[in-house]
Design a protein around this motif. Structure first.
Motif, PDB file in Angstrom:
ATOM      1  N   TRP A 134      44.695  37.605  23.429  1.00  0.00           N
ATOM      2  CA  TRP A 134      43.256  37.504  23.241  1.00  0.00           C
ATOM      3  C   TRP A 134      42.897  38.021  21.850  1.00  0.00           C
ATOM      4  O   TRP A 134      43.392  39.054  21.418  1.00  0.00           O
ATOM      5  CB  TRP A 134      42.528  38.334  24.301  1.00  0.00           C
ATOM      6  N   GLN A 135      42.023  37.305  21.205  1.00  0.00           N
ATOM      7  CA  GLN A 135      41.589  37.746  19.875  1.00  0.00           C
ATOM      8  C   GLN A 135      40.534  38.836  19.975  1.00  0.00           C
ATOM      9  O   GLN A 135      40.506  39.769  19.185  1.00  0.00           O
ATOM     10  CB  GLN A 135      41.054  36.549  19.084  1.00  0.00           C
ATOM     11  N   ASN A 136      39.645  38.677  20.946  1.00  0.00           N
ATOM     12  CA  ASN A 136      38.632  39.703  21.180  1.00  0.00           C
ATOM     13  C   ASN A 136      39.161  40.667  22.233  1.00  0.00           C
ATOM     14  O   ASN A 136      39.482  40.262  23.346  1.00  0.00           O
ATOM     15  CB  ASN A 136      37.333  39.052  21.660  1.00  0.00           C
ATOM     16  N   LYS A 137      39.267  41.914  21.883  1.00  0.00           N
ATOM     17  CA  LYS A 137      39.894  42.871  22.794  1.00  0.00           C
ATOM     18  C   LYS A 137      38.946  43.370  23.882  1.00  0.00           C
ATOM     19  O   LYS A 137      39.352  44.131  24.748  1.00  0.00           O
ATOM     20  CB  LYS A 137      40.489  44.022  21.991  1.00  0.00           C
ATOM     21  N   ASN A 138      37.685  42.969  23.832  1.00  0.00           N
ATOM     22  CA  ASN A 138      36.791  43.210  24.969  1.00  0.00           C
ATOM     23  C   ASN A 138      36.813  41.954  25.827  1.00  0.00           C
ATOM     24  O   ASN A 138      36.207  40.934  25.481  1.00  0.00           O
ATOM     25  CB  ASN A 138      35.371  43.509  24.490  1.00  0.00           C
ATOM     26  N   ILE A 139      37.540  42.022  26.921  1.00  0.00           N
ATOM     27  CA  ILE A 139      37.808  40.824  27.722  1.00  0.00           C
ATOM     28  C   ILE A 139      36.922  40.853  28.962  1.00  0.00           C
ATOM     29  O   ILE A 139      37.055  41.743  29.805  1.00  0.00           O
ATOM     30  CB  ILE A 139      39.297  40.767  28.131  1.00  0.00           C
ATOM     31  N   PRO A 140      36.005  39.886  29.082  1.00  0.00           N
ATOM     32  CA  PRO A 140      35.123  39.884  30.254  1.00  0.00           C
ATOM     33  C   PRO A 140      35.892  39.541  31.538  1.00  0.00           C
ATOM     34  O   PRO A 140      36.797  38.709  31.530  1.00  0.00           O
ATOM     35  CB  PRO A 140      34.094  38.784  29.938  1.00  0.00           C
ATOM     36  N   VAL A 141      35.484  40.204  32.596  1.00  0.00           N
ATOM     37  CA  VAL A 141      36.052  39.956  33.924  1.00  0.00           C
ATOM     38  C   VAL A 141      34.894  39.760  34.891  1.00  0.00           C
ATOM     39  O   VAL A 141      33.913  40.507  34.839  1.00  0.00           O
ATOM     40  CB  VAL A 141      36.894  41.164  34.405  1.00  0.00           C
ATOM     41  N   CYS A 142      34.991  38.743  35.728  1.00  0.00           N
ATOM     42  CA  CYS A 142      33.947  38.583  36.749  1.00  0.00           C
ATOM     43  C   CYS A 142      34.582  38.137  38.054  1.00  0.00           C
ATOM     44  O   CYS A 142      35.715  37.657  38.089  1.00  0.00           O
ATOM     45  CB  CYS A 142      32.874  37.589  36.297  1.00  0.00           C
ATOM     46  N   TRP A 143      33.831  38.311  39.123  1.00  0.00           N
ATOM     47  CA  TRP A 143      34.274  37.928  40.470  1.00  0.00           C
ATOM     48  C   TRP A 143      33.577  36.640  40.862  1.00  0.00           C
ATOM     49  O   TRP A 143      32.354  36.575  40.869  1.00  0.00           O
ATOM     50  CB  TRP A 143      33.915  39.018  41.474  1.00  0.00           C
ATOM     51  N   GLU A 144      34.357  35.650  41.213  1.00  0.00           N
ATOM     52  CA  GLU A 144      33.751  34.377  41.612  1.00  0.00           C
ATOM     53  C   GLU A 144      33.139  34.449  43.002  1.00  0.00           C
ATOM     54  O   GLU A 144      32.126  33.798  43.269  1.00  0.00           O
ATOM     55  CB  GLU A 144      34.809  33.254  41.587  1.00  0.00           C
ATOM     56  N   ASN A 145      33.764  35.222  43.881  1.00  0.00           N
ATOM     57  CA  ASN A 145      33.292  35.234  45.268  1.00  0.00           C
ATOM     58  C   ASN A 145      33.277  36.651  45.833  1.00  0.00           C
ATOM     59  O   ASN A 145      33.936  36.931  46.833  1.00  0.00           O
ATOM     60  CB  ASN A 145      34.152  34.306  46.132  1.00  0.00           C
ATOM     61  N   PRO A 146      32.564  37.545  45.170  1.00  0.00           N
ATOM     62  CA  PRO A 146      32.502  38.905  45.724  1.00  0.00           C
ATOM     63  C   PRO A 146      31.811  38.857  47.080  1.00  0.00           C
ATOM     64  O   PRO A 146      30.798  38.170  47.246  1.00  0.00           O
ATOM     65  CB  PRO A 146      31.666  39.664  44.694  1.00  0.00           C
ATOM     66  N   GLY A 147      32.383  39.564  47.999  1.00  0.00           N
ATOM     67  CA  GLY A 147      31.785  39.591  49.333  1.00  0.00           C
ATOM     68  C   GLY A 147      31.605  41.039  49.754  1.00  0.00           C
ATOM     69  O   GLY A 147      31.332  41.908  48.922  1.00  0.00           O
ATOM     70  N   ASP A 148      31.832  41.253  50.999  1.00  0.00           N
ATOM     71  CA  ASP A 148      31.666  42.595  51.547  1.00  0.00           C
ATOM     72  C   ASP A 148      32.973  43.367  51.338  1.00  0.00           C
ATOM     73  O   ASP A 148      33.618  43.789  52.290  1.00  0.00           O
ATOM     74  CB  ASP A 148      31.323  42.481  53.033  1.00  0.00           C
ATOM     75  N   ASP A 149      33.353  43.491  50.090  1.00  0.00           N
ATOM     76  CA  ASP A 149      34.664  44.070  49.787  1.00  0.00           C
ATOM     77  C   ASP A 149      34.574  44.945  48.546  1.00  0.00           C
ATOM     78  O   ASP A 149      35.460  44.925  47.691  1.00  0.00           O
ATOM     79  CB  ASP A 149      35.706  42.957  49.607  1.00  0.00           C
ATOM     80  N   ALA A 150      33.490  45.713  48.459  1.00  0.00           N
ATOM     81  CA  ALA A 150      33.282  46.528  47.260  1.00  0.00           C
ATOM     82  C   ALA A 150      34.415  47.533  47.055  1.00  0.00           C
ATOM     83  O   ALA A 150      34.804  47.822  45.919  1.00  0.00           O
ATOM     84  CB  ALA A 150      31.939  47.241  47.339  1.00  0.00           C
TER      85      ALA A 150
END
Ligand code: ZN
Length: 357
Positions: A47-63
């Motif tokens: 990765w060129q940008n060292k701040n790499i975004p992460v997201c959850w596609e299907n967050p559920g009742d699993d915090a």
């Protein structure tokens, strides 16, 4: 960029996984996912940008489970390098970076490094283990944390450790994927990326080589301390000088500029090894062809006595182009300020060097 870290390959087939799965859990680290587009990934996947975004596609009742993943990555890859995985919120349709998908399937990534940037379900993680790896039931937190550390290694561009050419005979895991152009450190049974690690995914803990690898890939590049395997001392310009003819010795590592070297690839494929402090090059005195030829500092000339091969497959030997001989501790001395010389290339640890931040 070319160096000492393998950066390619993808997830191995299930049979290979099982062959190296720890007997006590009986679970495979991950499922097979052989996306042919990804197999020939190389260092361009960093990765060129060292701040790499992460997201959850299907967050559920699993915090709780999602929290274990985020926490494990914060404690591992994130903690030891300048890479930061950011966000960890629900994905938008347009979210770039790593899109995490939760499924009761074999965990995997759809490529290495930035190949999964913005890819739908670019990384799949399992939180329930009902269908896949039921051995993880009852130890979900352990499995989720360990697998996350491994999969995020792929997301950073790292392939399986057992792909390396220096895999020993007692590791039966099959290699998978093409060869990379970077190999860091010696064969590392303790790597979180090694299926032969007796600890399941390294118990989710990075080994020293894992840490060196991510730092070299993302922080220092091919620049750092050149450390001898036998005595753990660093290549140094004696006295910190910068004059042509200054001796190059092994000295306790202190991290000064007279111990920092850059490996610069030349047009002929060999590397010149340039001192950060002086801008001058590692040089075999007088282009000696003899065993015992003294290693010194000299103005960079492009000569064959300043060109070195960096062998892949582990802690490397540094072999001079003109003589075919290897950098070596004179008399296998462990003394401070032992002169570095060239000698017939052998298998000894006094001819093995690694690059460290
Ligand atoms: Zn894997």
């Amino acid at each position: 960029m070319t160096t000492w870290m393998r950066i390619t390959g993808l997830c191995a087939g299930a049979s290979a996984l099982l062959a190296c799965s720890p007997a006590d859990t009986g679970v495979a680290p991950e499922a097979t996912d052989t996306d042919p587009e990804a197999i020939y990934a190389a260092s361009s996947t960093l990765w060129q940008n060292k701040n790499i975004p992460v997201c959850w596609e299907n967050p559920g009742d699993d915090a709780a489970e999602r929290g274990w993943v985020e926490d494990q990555i914060a404690k591992t890859w994130d903690a030891v390098s300048s890479v930061h995985f950011t966000g960890w919120q629900a994905c938008a349709a347009s979210s770039s970076g790593i899109r995490l998908h939760i499924a009761d399937a074999g965990p995997h990534t759809k490529g290495l490094g930035n190949q999964i940037d913005g890819v739908d379900a670019g990384m799949v993680l399992n939180f329930t283990f009902n269908s896949w790896s039921p051995g993880c039931r009852g130890q979900e937190e352990f499995c989720i944390r360990s697998i996350a550390a491994h999969e995020f290694g792929h997301a950073l561009g790292f392939a399986h450790e057992q792909n390396r050419k220096d895999k020993p005979g007692d590791c039966s895991a099959e290699t998978q994927g093409g060869d990379g152009d970077l190999v860091v450190g010696s064969w590392d049974l303790g790597s979180v990326m090694n299926y032969c690690n007796p600890a399941y995914n390294g118990n989710g803990k990075l080994s020293k080589s894992d840490i060196d690898g991510v730092r070299l890939a993302y922080d220092t590049g091919l620049d750092g301390l050149v450390v001898n395997r036998f005595d753990d001392q660093c290549l140094e310009i004696a006295g910190g000088g910068a004059t042509d003819g200054a001796a190059v010795v092994a000295h306790p590592c202190q991290g000064g500029d007279n111990q920092r070297w850059s490996f610069v690839k030349r047009a002929d494929g060999y590397h010149q090894i340039v001192s950060r402090g002086s801008g001058k090059c590692l040089d075999v005195t007088g282009s000696s062809q003899e065993n015992g030829g003294r290693i010194q500092l000299w103005s960079c000339s492009g000569g064959d006595n300043q060109g070195f091969t960096v062998e892949s497959g582990g802690v490397t030997r540094l072999r001079a182009k003109h003589s075919g001989r290897c950098l070596d501790l004179t008399g296998k001395s462990q003394d401070s300020d032992a002169q570095i010389e060239q000698w017939d290339c052998q298998g000894g640890e006094d001819q093995r060097w690694s690059l460290k931040k």
